[in-house]
Design a protein around this motif. Sequence first.
Motif, short mmCIF file in Angstrom:
data_model
loop_
_atom_site.label_atom_id
_atom_site.label_comp_id
_atom_site.label_asym_id
_atom_site.label_seq_id
_atom_site.Cartn_x
_atom_site.Cartn_y
_atom_site.Cartn_z
N MET A 1 38.58 37.29 44.84
CA MET A 1 38.09 38.60 45.26
C MET A 1 37.48 39.32 44.05
SD MET A 1 40.14 41.83 47.04
CE MET A 1 41.64 40.93 46.85
N THR A 2 36.26 39.81 44.18
CA THR A 2 35.61 40.54 43.10
C THR A 2 36.17 41.96 43.01
OG1 THR A 2 33.84 41.41 44.50
CG2 THR A 2 33.49 39.22 43.52
N GLY A 123 49.41 46.30 48.60
CA GLY A 123 50.11 45.66 47.50
C GLY A 123 49.42 44.41 46.99
N MET A 124 48.76 43.65 47.87
CA MET A 124 48.14 42.40 47.44
C MET A 124 46.79 42.63 46.75
SD MET A 124 46.74 40.64 50.97
CE MET A 124 45.50 41.43 52.00
N LEU A 125 46.35 43.89 46.65
CA LEU A 125 45.08 44.18 45.99
C LEU A 125 45.22 44.31 44.48
CD1 LEU A 125 43.53 46.79 48.48
CD2 LEU A 125 42.95 44.36 48.23
N GLY A 126 46.45 44.28 43.97
CA GLY A 126 46.64 44.40 42.53
C GLY A 126 47.90 43.71 42.07
N ASP A 127 48.01 43.50 40.75
CA ASP A 127 49.22 42.88 40.21
C ASP A 127 50.29 43.94 40.02
OD1 ASP A 127 48.61 44.25 37.84
OD2 ASP A 127 47.50 42.54 37.04
N SER A 128 51.42 43.56 39.43
CA SER A 128 52.56 44.48 39.30
C SER A 128 52.23 45.70 38.47
CB SER A 128 53.76 43.74 38.69
OG SER A 128 53.41 43.20 37.42
N SER A 129 51.30 45.58 37.52
CA SER A 129 50.96 46.72 36.66
C SER A 129 50.08 47.74 37.37
CB SER A 129 50.24 46.22 35.40
OG SER A 129 48.98 45.66 35.74
N GLU A 130 49.54 47.39 38.54
CA GLU A 130 48.62 48.28 39.25
C GLU A 130 49.24 48.94 40.48
OE1 GLU A 130 44.26 46.59 39.13
OE2 GLU A 130 45.64 44.93 39.51
N GLN A 131 50.47 48.57 40.83
CA GLN A 131 51.04 49.04 42.09
C GLN A 131 51.18 50.56 42.13
OE1 GLN A 131 51.65 46.87 44.83
NE2 GLN A 131 50.41 45.66 43.43
N GLY A 132 51.62 51.15 41.02
CA GLY A 132 51.79 52.61 41.00
C GLY A 132 50.50 53.34 41.27
N ARG A 195 48.69 36.66 45.79
CA ARG A 195 49.42 37.90 45.53
C ARG A 195 50.27 38.29 46.74
NH1 ARG A 195 44.70 41.32 42.38
NH2 ARG A 195 45.20 40.59 40.27
N LEU A 196 49.76 38.02 47.94
CA LEU A 196 50.51 38.34 49.15
C LEU A 196 51.83 37.58 49.17
CD1 LEU A 196 50.66 39.72 51.92
CD2 LEU A 196 49.43 37.76 52.87
#
Length: 433
Positions: A1-2, A123-132, A195-196
Motif C-alpha cells: 500500500m502506498t 489499526g491496520m493502516l499503521g504500525d505500533s508507533s502510529e496507532q495513537g 498488519r491486520l
Amino acid sequence: MTKSQKWVSFLILSMTCGVIYQVAYIRFVFLGPTARALDVSSQDYANIISVFGIVAMVMYFFGGWFADRLSPKFLVVTALAVTGIADLYLGTVPGYWGILAAHVVMAVAGMGLYWSALVKAIGMLGDSSEQGRLFGFLEGVRGVTSTVVGFVGTAVVAASVAEAAGVLWLIRLYGILCFVYAALVWLFVKGDDRRLAGLGSSTVTLRQLWRAARNRYTWLIGGTVMLMYCFYTTLGYFSPLLEHRYGMAAALVGVIGVVRTYVFQFVAGPAGGVVVDKVTRSTPRFLRWMFAGCALIALSFLVLPRDSAFKWVALALMFALCLLVFASRGVYWAQVGEAGIHPDERGGVIGLASGIAYLPDAFLPTLSAWWIGDPSATPAVPEQGGGYTALFLFLLAVALLGLGLTTLTDRTRRRELAARAAPAGAEAAPLAA
C-alpha cells in the motif's frame, strides 16, 4: 500500500464514522421534530431509543467476534449499506413497529458489524508507533465530518416549509450518504493483511469477562463512565428546554444542537487530554473536577427561572456543561492504562466496563421523556413526572456520585502504588484529601 493509498483509506474510513450514526442519534439535534416527523409521541420515540440502546449494548460484545471472522472492509461496507436501507425505510414513516425494527437494525449494523471492524481497519493502516496518531485523527475527522453534515442537515430542515417534513428529507439524505460512503470504501480503501494479522483477536471471551468481573477497576471505571454518560445521554433534552421553556427560535435551537453535539466533540476532547497530561496527571482526578463542574451546572439549572429573560444564561450553562462532558469523553477510557491492568485482561475489562458504561442508553431516554412529557405543551400544562426539575435533580445526584467514585478510584490507585513501593523501601505518600 502506498502512502497516498493509506491516507485516502484513512480519510474515507474516518468520514464514514460521521455519517453512519447520524439517524440513530438524530435526537441530539432534532428531538421533538423527529418524533413528529415519524408520527409517534415523544414517549413512544423515547421507548424506541431505549430499545436501540439495549440492542447496541449487547452488540458491542459481538462486534469483536464478527471482526475476527470477516474482512473489516466487507463489514464496514455491509454496515453502511444496511444502515442506508434502514434510514430510507425510516423515511417512509412505517409506523411504530417499523420504526422500532429500523432502530434495531441500525444498532446491529452500527455496533455489531461496524465499530470493531472500523477499529481493525484503522489499526491496520499503521504500525505500533502510529496507532495513537491514527486514532487521534480518527476522532478529529469524525468530529469535522459530523459538524459539516450536521450544519447541512440544519439548513435542510430550516429550508423546509414544515420542520417535520424537513427532518424526513434529512433522514433520507443520510441514508443516501451511507450508500455513497459504502461505495467509496469498496472502491478506494486498501488493506494490509500482514498488519491486520498482527492486530490479534478482538473477541472478548467468557473467561475474560469472568476475570474482569473480579477486577475492582472494572466496576470503578465502568461506573464512572456510566455516570458521565448520563449527562451525555440527556443533552438532547436541552433543545426542547431552550425552545419551549426559554423561548429560543426553533432554527437557532437546531444550530445550537449541531454545535452542542459535534463541535464540542473535536474541541473539548483534545483539550481534556492536554489537561490530564500536563496538569492533573491523573484521569480520575481530572474527572473529579468535571463532575464537580457538572454538579454546579445542574444546581444552577435547578434555581434558574425558566423564563425567556434568562435564555442566554441557560445557553451559556448548557455550553459549559458540553465542554465538561466532551472533555471527559475524550479521556475516561485512559483510566484502563493508568490503573496498570495487565494487557491480557484489558479486553475483558473494557468489554464489561463498556456494558456498564452505556447502560443509560437503555433506560434514560424513556425516563427523561416521562419526566418532561410533551415539550411543546404550554407551561400552563403541568409537566408529568416532575418535569425538568426531576431531570436536573437526577443529574445533580449523578454528579455527586461521580465525585465519590472518582475519589475512590484515585485513592485505590494511590494505595496500590504505595503498597508496591513499600517493599523497595519507599515511603508511602499520604493520601490526598
